[in-house]
Scaffold this active site. Structure first.
Site, mmCIF file in Angstrom:
data_model
loop_
_atom_site.group_PDB
_atom_site.id
_atom_site.type_symbol
_atom_site.label_atom_id
_atom_site.label_comp_id
_atom_site.label_asym_id
_atom_site.label_seq_id
_atom_site.Cartn_x
_atom_site.Cartn_y
_atom_site.Cartn_z
ATOM 1 N N ASN A 1 -29.491 -15.470 -39.783
ATOM 2 C CA ASN A 1 -29.861 -14.158 -39.244
ATOM 3 C C ASN A 1 -28.577 -13.526 -38.707
ATOM 4 O OD1 ASN A 1 -30.863 -11.993 -37.818
ATOM 5 N ND2 ASN A 1 -31.897 -13.224 -36.252
ATOM 6 N N LYS B 210 -28.150 -10.683 -37.546
ATOM 7 C CA LYS B 210 -28.386 -9.694 -36.477
ATOM 8 C C LYS B 210 -27.547 -8.448 -36.779
ATOM 9 C CE LYS B 210 -29.697 -13.435 -33.484
ATOM 10 N NZ LYS B 210 -29.830 -13.984 -32.155
ATOM 11 N N HIS C 56 -39.163 -11.441 -34.106
ATOM 12 C CA HIS C 56 -38.019 -12.057 -33.429
ATOM 13 C C HIS C 56 -38.039 -11.641 -31.954
ATOM 14 C CE1 HIS C 56 -33.967 -13.057 -32.206
ATOM 15 N NE2 HIS C 56 -33.915 -13.863 -33.257
ATOM 16 N N GLU D 22 -35.827 -10.760 -29.999
ATOM 17 C CA GLU D 22 -35.038 -9.552 -29.665
ATOM 18 C C GLU D 22 -35.808 -8.284 -30.014
ATOM 19 O OE1 GLU D 22 -31.456 -10.803 -31.715
ATOM 20 O OE2 GLU D 22 -31.246 -12.397 -30.223
ATOM 21 N N GLU E 101 -38.501 -20.504 -31.749
ATOM 22 C CA GLU E 101 -37.225 -20.152 -31.134
ATOM 23 C C GLU E 101 -37.426 -19.948 -29.625
ATOM 24 O OE1 GLU E 101 -34.282 -18.286 -34.066
ATOM 25 O OE2 GLU E 101 -35.580 -16.676 -33.412
ATOM 26 N N GLY F 278 -28.745 -17.694 -28.563
ATOM 27 C CA GLY F 278 -27.450 -17.097 -28.241
ATOM 28 C C GLY F 278 -26.882 -17.554 -26.911
ATOM 29 N N SER G 28 -29.355 -21.524 -30.886
ATOM 30 C CA SER G 28 -28.077 -22.228 -30.729
ATOM 31 C C SER G 28 -27.931 -23.456 -31.636
ATOM 32 C CB SER G 28 -27.837 -22.602 -29.265
ATOM 33 O OG SER G 28 -27.782 -21.430 -28.463
HETATM 34 P P1 PGA Z 1 -28.563 -18.205 -32.237
HETATM 35 O O1 PGA Z 1 -29.717 -17.188 -32.701
HETATM 36 O O2 PGA Z 1 -28.420 -19.236 -33.331
HETATM 37 O O3 PGA Z 1 -27.334 -17.342 -32.096
HETATM 38 O O4 PGA Z 1 -29.008 -18.793 -30.958
HETATM 39 C C1 PGA Z 1 -30.883 -17.648 -33.348
HETATM 40 C C2 PGA Z 1 -31.803 -16.503 -33.630
HETATM 41 O O5 PGA Z 1 -31.925 -15.598 -32.789
HETATM 42 O O6 PGA Z 1 -32.447 -16.446 -34.686
#
Ligand code: PGA
Length: 259
Positions: free
Chosen positions: A9, A11, A97, A99, A169, A175, A215
């Site tokens: 992803n 982003k 997601h 976010e 997640e 993140g 992460s």
């Molecule tokens: P990350 O993000 O690997 O940077 O923690 C995962 C995600 O949001 O899909």
């Protein structure tokens, strides 16, 4: 046996030239393992055509990070429909997601519409679910996850849901560099499979792919992917570094349980 899936992803990252370099490196580095693991790259919408073209014929899929809640063409400024994504050759799309849920106030009802729109055009939705740290501390993990999944699946039959992929997640791990321990992640994955078995039958729950995200990096991927109910990963930050993403895909490809 479930075949492992690793989805990157991106982003809101990428530029035309960076994308050419990153995809070029990935195609080269992933070529020895791409038969044993399904690999997906989800760039920002504006680069789907470019990245899809660069990946064409490589066996690596291109996916979207989101889709419109509206099904039909119309006056929805800024939106992109599931049909349009299918038209561009997109095979998977993320929905729900964290976010999107937090930055755009996406409710479970909106997530359900998006999921349905994707299924209708043959795109595999990757439904993202996860709890906040406050919810975890209050002992609400299972309730939060079950509520999110059941709301998104509402009104859909087992047959209609057969193309759905889930991604657990935990919000506190996205993140932040804080990964759920393999045991913590496995416990939630096992719970998801068990609740799906009771609601939709064991045939469905055994075939559904459940990814872990938050992460994931080369250093922890092996341990996470060796858990019995973790079928791969949804990768954010590490998907932007070809060596990291390749090592994560390799961990999924070589996991002893990978079918
Ligand atoms: P990350 O993000 O690997 O940077 O923690 C995962 C995600 O949001 O899909």
């Amino acid at each position: 046996m479930r075949k492992a899936l690793v989805a990157g992803n991106w982003k809101m990252h990428g530029r035309i030239n960076q994308n050419i370099n990153l995809i070029g490196d990935l195609v080269e580095q992933l070529s020895p393992i791409k038969e044993s693991v399904s690999i997906l790259v989800c760039p920002p919408l504006v680069y789907i055509n470019q990245v899809g073209g660069l990946l064409s014929g490589t066996g690596i899929n291109v996916g979207a990070q989101d889709v419109s809640r509206f099904e039909k063409d119309g006056a929805h400024t800024g939106d992109c429909s599931a049909e349009m994504l299918a038209d561009m050759g997109v095979s998977y799309a993320l929905v729900g997601h964290s976010e999107r849920r937090s930055e755009y106030q996406e409710t479970d009802a909106v997530v359900a519409l998006k999921l349905k729109n994707l299924l209708q055009v043959g795109i595999k939705p990757i439904l993202c679910v996860g709890e906040s740290l406050e919810q975890r501390d209050a002992g609400l993990v299972e309730k939060v996850i079950a509520d999110q999944i059941l709301a998104a699946f509402s009104g859909l039959s087992v047959k209609e849901l057969s193309n759905v992929v889930l991604a657990y997640e935990p919000i506190w791990a996205i993140g932040t560099g804080k990964t759920a321990s393999p045991e913590q992640a496995q416990a939630v994955h096992a719970f998801i499979r068990q609740m799906l078995a009771s609601g939709y039958g064991s045939e469905f729950s055994e075939q559904v792919t459940i990814l872990y995200g938050g992460s994931v990096k080369a250093a922890n991927a092996d341990q996470l992917f060796s858990q019995p109910d973790i079928d791969g990963g949804l990768i954010g930050g590490a998907a932007l570094v070809s060596e990291e993403f390749t090592a994560i895909c390799r961990a999924a490809a070589t996991s002893p349980k990978n079918g």
